[in-house]
Motif scaffolding. Structure first.
Motif, PDB file in Angstrom:
ATOM      1  N   HIS A   7       5.858   2.516  -8.046  1.00  0.00           N
ATOM      2  CA  HIS A   7       5.585   2.645  -6.512  1.00  0.00           C
ATOM      3  C   HIS A   7       5.085   4.114  -6.184  1.00  0.00           C
ATOM      4  O   HIS A   7       4.057   4.135  -5.483  1.00  0.00           O
ATOM      5  CB  HIS A   7       7.194   2.612  -5.675  1.00  0.00           C
ATOM      6  N   LYS A   8       5.600   5.281  -6.876  1.00  0.00           N
ATOM      7  CA  LYS A   8       4.944   6.340  -6.606  1.00  0.00           C
ATOM      8  C   LYS A   8       3.398   6.576  -7.031  1.00  0.00           C
ATOM      9  O   LYS A   8       2.706   7.284  -6.204  1.00  0.00           O
ATOM     10  CB  LYS A   8       5.841   7.507  -7.371  1.00  0.00           C
ATOM     11  N   ALA A 407       1.496   1.077   7.303  1.00  0.00           N
ATOM     12  CA  ALA A 407       2.854   1.523   7.562  1.00  0.00           C
ATOM     13  C   ALA A 407       3.954   0.373   7.125  1.00  0.00           C
ATOM     14  O   ALA A 407       4.546   0.790   6.218  1.00  0.00           O
ATOM     15  CB  ALA A 407       3.120   2.093   8.970  1.00  0.00           C
ATOM     16  N   GLN A 408       3.675  -0.624   7.531  1.00  0.00           N
ATOM     17  CA  GLN A 408       4.667  -1.670   7.171  1.00  0.00           C
ATOM     18  C   GLN A 408       4.421  -2.362   5.730  1.00  0.00           C
ATOM     19  O   GLN A 408       5.856  -2.382   5.166  1.00  0.00           O
ATOM     20  CB  GLN A 408       4.583  -2.935   7.950  1.00  0.00           C
ATOM     21  N   VAL A 409       3.653  -1.983   5.143  1.00  0.00           N
ATOM     22  CA  VAL A 409       3.428  -2.402   3.689  1.00  0.00           C
ATOM     23  C   VAL A 409       4.263  -1.119   3.068  1.00  0.00           C
ATOM     24  O   VAL A 409       4.862  -1.409   1.852  1.00  0.00           O
ATOM     25  CB  VAL A 409       1.816  -2.360   3.145  1.00  0.00           C
ATOM     26  N   TYR A 410       3.901  -0.028   3.051  1.00  0.00           N
ATOM     27  CA  TYR A 410       4.764   0.999   2.622  1.00  0.00           C
ATOM     28  C   TYR A 410       6.194   1.013   2.792  1.00  0.00           C
ATOM     29  O   TYR A 410       6.977   1.054   1.909  1.00  0.00           O
ATOM     30  CB  TYR A 410       4.295   2.493   3.012  1.00  0.00           C
ATOM     31  N   GLU A 414       8.694   0.354  -0.341  1.00  0.00           N
ATOM     32  CA  GLU A 414       9.747   1.217  -0.364  1.00  0.00           C
ATOM     33  C   GLU A 414      11.179   0.676  -0.492  1.00  0.00           C
ATOM     34  O   GLU A 414      12.216   0.850  -1.405  1.00  0.00           O
ATOM     35  CB  GLU A 414       9.965   2.425   0.515  1.00  0.00           C
ATOM     36  N   SER A 415      11.227  -0.342   0.276  1.00  0.00           N
ATOM     37  CA  SER A 415      12.589  -1.299   0.288  1.00  0.00           C
ATOM     38  C   SER A 415      12.734  -2.135  -1.020  1.00  0.00           C
ATOM     39  O   SER A 415      13.725  -2.198  -1.614  1.00  0.00           O
ATOM     40  CB  SER A 415      12.606  -2.234   1.523  1.00  0.00           C
ATOM     41  N   PHE A 420      15.446  -4.084  -5.363  1.00  0.00           N
ATOM     42  CA  PHE A 420      15.188  -5.078  -6.066  1.00  0.00           C
ATOM     43  C   PHE A 420      15.759  -4.355  -7.538  1.00  0.00           C
ATOM     44  O   PHE A 420      15.780  -3.228  -7.996  1.00  0.00           O
ATOM     45  CB  PHE A 420      13.897  -5.397  -6.272  1.00  0.00           C
ATOM     46  N   PRO A 421      15.826  -5.263  -8.731  1.00  0.00           N
ATOM     47  CA  PRO A 421      16.407  -4.766 -10.067  1.00  0.00           C
ATOM     48  C   PRO A 421      15.538  -3.895 -10.890  1.00  0.00           C
ATOM     49  O   PRO A 421      14.334  -4.066 -10.422  1.00  0.00           O
ATOM     50  CB  PRO A 421      16.773  -6.364 -10.743  1.00  0.00           C
ATOM     51  N   GLU A 422      16.059  -3.091 -11.602  1.00  0.00           N
ATOM     52  CA  GLU A 422      15.315  -2.585 -12.680  1.00  0.00           C
ATOM     53  C   GLU A 422      14.276  -3.246 -13.242  1.00  0.00           C
ATOM     54  O   GLU A 422      14.696  -4.277 -14.079  1.00  0.00           O
ATOM     55  CB  GLU A 422      16.327  -1.687 -13.555  1.00  0.00           C
TER      56      GLU A 422
END
Length: 505
Positions: A7-8, A407-410, A414-415, A420-422
């Motif tokens: 994600h980062k 903004a909603q995609v980001y 992030e959620s 969600f699992p590793e």
């Protein structure tokens, strides 16, 4: 790679896809057999053609120098020189501190010849999948549906426009409206896509029941049952279901990184077997969110011309590109083989079900197919949309819509990274409101979908997006769901369910 790490890395992706520098792109595709001309002269000729075709009417303002420079990937000086030539030849009038306007009376010149059509038509057989129906169930939180919330759209303004039209002209309800559709809307469509670097003739445009019907009409015009159509991988499952319905074979072509379909791989597929047509989204693909670079779009158009293969270009999400890059491959088309389709359902009015297609050399056949299939679209809807587009409010609305969707995609990304699992990973899309998520390999997304129904959550499993049932551990997430306690709880439960499934295998 972990969800958080990926994600980062992905957050910087939208900023990377900026348009190429103006000096690296041509003003317009050079027609076969044309003599070599300067860039500004070619741009001037293209603008003359658009004026003759009615894209820009007498007295109407042309795009600003800077806007045309951006859309055509040309320098400001080149555009200024083209406008000077048009002024010298009395095609336009320049008003001080106001801009460039089409002259009230044009020079005498031969009008364009009528557009010819071609290709045969066949019947189709319907087929759909229960998993796609499950993704759209109304009683579920719609994480699986590609439907943004109504708050993104100018519903109130359009409702007022429709009411005003019916009050002034109630006979609209009693009129048939035959394909290709209302000229007012077709002209507005042609003006709108000037920003895409496309050259759309209103006479070639057919108004359709959304982009899905536009694509169906294109396929029926250029293929017959048993033909093979190249598609991107992953491909929007609506494309795949349409191919199945028409008795066509899907030939997936690998995508390269985040740059959409690999045109070199497509060229090899063309060489190795009979490809009747190519179907793809070049800007903000569904589900991956990928966008082809400008050079690759040009390469696609050149391949179509060289091999004489029709290309159906879906631009449904083009106006939702976060960086504003929405150049169409059709803008590089030299022979009318690239059919440009789009829809106003993702940007203005989903409930009005209005799409369109510029069919290039197949335009007459497409309009005929629309007439015999469903006659036409409701005229009041077409005229209301034409008025809205003519008012100039769409550009401002799109800017705010893109910001809100990004903004909603980001926020969703992030959620997902958090709950969600590793082993979950994703790359941020270049635009739109969809997130293509890879779950740990041991999670069966089809089973996840079935079990999520019990939690009141809808999700679209990855197997829908491949004719061979690939992407078994992928899901497509709708980030257009309004942020609410119910939605947050649903996402948390979905992530926990995925975690349980990953741990159990």
């Amino acid at each position: 790679m972990s969800a958080n790490a990926n994600h980062k890395h992905a957050r910087a992706a939208p900023a990377a896809g900026q348009p190429e520098r103006p000096e690296r792109a041509a003003a317009a595709p050079k027609r076969a057999g044309a003599v070599r001309t300067t860039l500004y002269a070619r741009l001037a000729e293209e603008l003359k053609q658009q004026i003759l075709e009615g894209v820009f009417a007498a007295g109407q303002k042309l795009p600003s120098v800077r806007a045309l420079s951006r859309s055509k990937q040309l320098s400001v000086n080149t555009v200024q020189e083209a406008y000077r030539q048009l002024e010298d030849e009395r095609w336009v009038v320049v008003r001080s501190q106001s801009g460039c306007y089409v002259a009230p009376r044009l020079p005498d010149i031969a009008r364009p010849e009528p557009i010819s059509g071609s290709a045969a038509v066949t019947r189709y057989i319907a087929a759909t999948g229960p998993a796609s129906a499950l993704a759209y169930r109304e009683d579920l939180i719609p994480f699986g549906a590609a439907i943004p919330d109504a708050s993104f759209f100018p519903c109130g303004r359009l409702a007022t426009g429709i009411a005003n039209l019916l009050r002034k002209t109630p006979a609209l309800i009693g009129n048939y409206n035959f394909a290709p559709g209302s000229l007012a809307l077709r002209q507005q469509v042609a003006r709108r896509v000037v920003e895409w670097g496309a050259s759309v003739d209103p006479r070639r445009v057919t108004i359709t029941n959304g982009a899905v019907e536009a694509i169906q009409l294109c396929l029926r015009a250029v293929t017959k049952p048993g033909d093979t159509v190249a598609v991107e991988a992953p491909a929007y499952y609506g494309f795949l279901q349409t191919l199945q319905m028409l008795g066509l074979r899907a030939r997936p072509v690998v995508s390269a990184n985040r740059d959409g379909m690999d045109v070199d791989a497509l060229a090899r597929a063309v060489e190795n077997g009979k490809i009747a047509a190519v179907l793809l989204s070049t800007t903000v693909s569904n589900p991956s969110g990928a966008t082809m670079p400008l050079a690759r779009k040009r390469q696609l158009a050149e391949l179509a011309n060289r091999c004489q293969i029709p290309v159906i270009e879906d631009a449904t999400f083009a106006d939702l590109h976060f960086a504003g890059e929405c150049h169409a491959a059709q803008g590089f088309d030299e022979s009318g083989l690239v059919m440009l389709c789009a829809s106003l359902t993702k940007t203005i009015a989903p409930g009005m079900r209005v799409g369109w297609v510029d069919g290039g050399r197949f335009s007459e056949q497409i309009a005929f197919l629309k007439r015999v299939s469903s006659i036409g679209q409701p005229q009041v809807m077409e005229l209301a949309l034409a008025e809205y587009l003519a008012s100039g409010g769409m550009a401002k609305r799109l800017r705010s819509t893109r910001r809100a969707m990004q903004a909603q995609v980001y926020r969703m990304a992030e959620s997902v990274a958090r709950v969600f699992p590793e082993g979950t990973s994703f790359a941020l899309p270049s635009g739109g409101f969809l997130l293509w998520v890879e779950l740990p390999g041991q999670v069966d997304a089809l089973e996840l979908q079935e079990r999520a129904v019990g939690l009141g959550v809808g999700v679209a499993p990855g197997v829908l997006f491949s004719p061979q049932g690939d992407y078994k551990n992928f899901i497509r997430m709708n980030c257009g769901v309004p942020d609410s306690p119910k939605a947050r709880e649903g996402l948390l439960r979905l992530g926990q369910l995925a975690g349980q499934m990953a741990a159990a295998r």
